[in-house]
Design a protein around this motif. Structure first.
Motif, mmCIF file in Angstrom:
data_model
loop_
_atom_site.group_PDB
_atom_site.id
_atom_site.type_symbol
_atom_site.label_atom_id
_atom_site.label_comp_id
_atom_site.label_asym_id
_atom_site.label_seq_id
_atom_site.Cartn_x
_atom_site.Cartn_y
_atom_site.Cartn_z
ATOM 1 N N VAL A 53 42.864 2.274 -89.409
ATOM 2 C CA VAL A 53 43.444 1.072 -88.806
ATOM 3 C C VAL A 53 42.749 0.624 -87.521
ATOM 4 N N ARG A 54 41.844 1.407 -87.009
ATOM 5 C CA ARG A 54 41.317 1.154 -85.666
ATOM 6 C C ARG A 54 40.587 -0.176 -85.494
ATOM 7 N N ARG A 55 39.925 -0.666 -86.507
ATOM 8 C CA ARG A 55 39.160 -1.910 -86.350
ATOM 9 C C ARG A 55 40.056 -3.126 -86.143
ATOM 10 N N SER A 56 41.215 -3.117 -86.779
ATOM 11 C CA SER A 56 42.102 -4.280 -86.679
ATOM 12 C C SER A 56 43.352 -4.036 -85.842
ATOM 13 N N PHE A 57 43.796 -2.771 -85.755
ATOM 14 C CA PHE A 57 45.091 -2.504 -85.127
ATOM 15 C C PHE A 57 45.071 -1.342 -84.133
ATOM 16 N N THR A 61 51.619 1.014 -87.219
ATOM 17 C CA THR A 61 51.306 0.130 -86.089
ATOM 18 C C THR A 61 52.543 -0.615 -85.592
ATOM 19 N N ALA A 62 53.687 -0.401 -86.226
ATOM 20 C CA ALA A 62 54.959 -1.004 -85.809
ATOM 21 C C ALA A 62 56.078 -0.053 -86.206
ATOM 22 N N VAL A 110 48.004 2.656 -80.795
ATOM 23 C CA VAL A 110 48.180 3.368 -79.521
ATOM 24 C C VAL A 110 49.592 3.136 -78.980
ATOM 25 N N GLU A 111 50.105 1.905 -79.106
ATOM 26 C CA GLU A 111 51.473 1.619 -78.666
ATOM 27 C C GLU A 111 52.482 2.450 -79.458
ATOM 28 N N SER A 112 52.258 2.567 -80.756
ATOM 29 C CA SER A 112 53.139 3.400 -81.581
ATOM 30 C C SER A 112 53.086 4.847 -81.121
#
Length: 196
Positions: A176-180, A156-157, A185-187
């Protein structure tokens, strides 16, 4: 003592209390590693990858990192690690739908799909947040005699990398979808280009 090893800078620090070894990468896609031994040479920290990019931090981040890593240190490690290549991936590669090129595997775990892609001629970078998973993956890749660029990083980063031809995820987004979801998607945007 210092020196170079396969385009990496090796720094060995030794004193009466022990020895520290840092292997620092020279390129943007390479990963460094660290190892620590006591004065008698017994490993305190076996060689591990250094993190690439910004990792989760603070009490919540450390708990998350430890949680994912512990899935690979338990007796019945990571139930999703079946050691079998994903059927859909195998079909896509073997049918020629996906052709060899630069590939990134997000949340690679113990490396089964990454190793498969490397065995089929892909130039593979594989990211996971669990150091133990990556240690297992490195051992499996060595046994399979394939080269994969393993990176200890947060999906996610992600660190700055050149966009890839093919991006693969089997269960990482699910985790990771529920929190990040937004960060994931940005990654994905950063790691891809038109046609990926």
């Amino acid at each position: 003592k210092s020196g170079s090893r396969d385009k990496q800078f090796v720094l060995n620090i030794t004193d009466d209390s022990g020895a520290w070894k840092l292997i620092l990468p020279t390129g943007p896609r390479a990963a460094g590693s660290i190892a620590v031994a006591d004065a008698k040479g017994k490993a305190i920290l076996p060689e591990r990858l250094l993190s690439s990019g910004i990792m989760p931090h603070g009490p919540k981040g450390v708990k998350m990192l430890a949680g994912w890593d512990s899935r690979y240190t338990r007796k019945n490690a990571a139930p999703w690690d079946t050691k079998k290549v994903a059927v859909e991936l195998k079909k896509a590669v073997e049918s020629g739908t996906i052709k060899p090129g630069r590939a990134i595997v997000l949340g690679c775990g113990a490396g089964t799909n990454s190793i498969y892609l490397a065995s089929k001629g892909f130039d593979v970078t594989a990211i996971d947040i669990a150091p133990t998973a990556l240690d297992i993956a490195k051992q499996r890749a060595a046994k399979a005699k394939v080269k994969v660029n393993w990176m200890l990083a947060d999906v996610t980063a992600v660190p700055k990398l050149k966009p890839f031809d093919f991006m693969y995820d089997r269960g990482c987004y699910h985790g990771v979808r529920r929190s990040f979801a937004k960060e994931f998607v940005e990654s994905a945007k950063k790691l891809s280009r038109p046609g990926t």
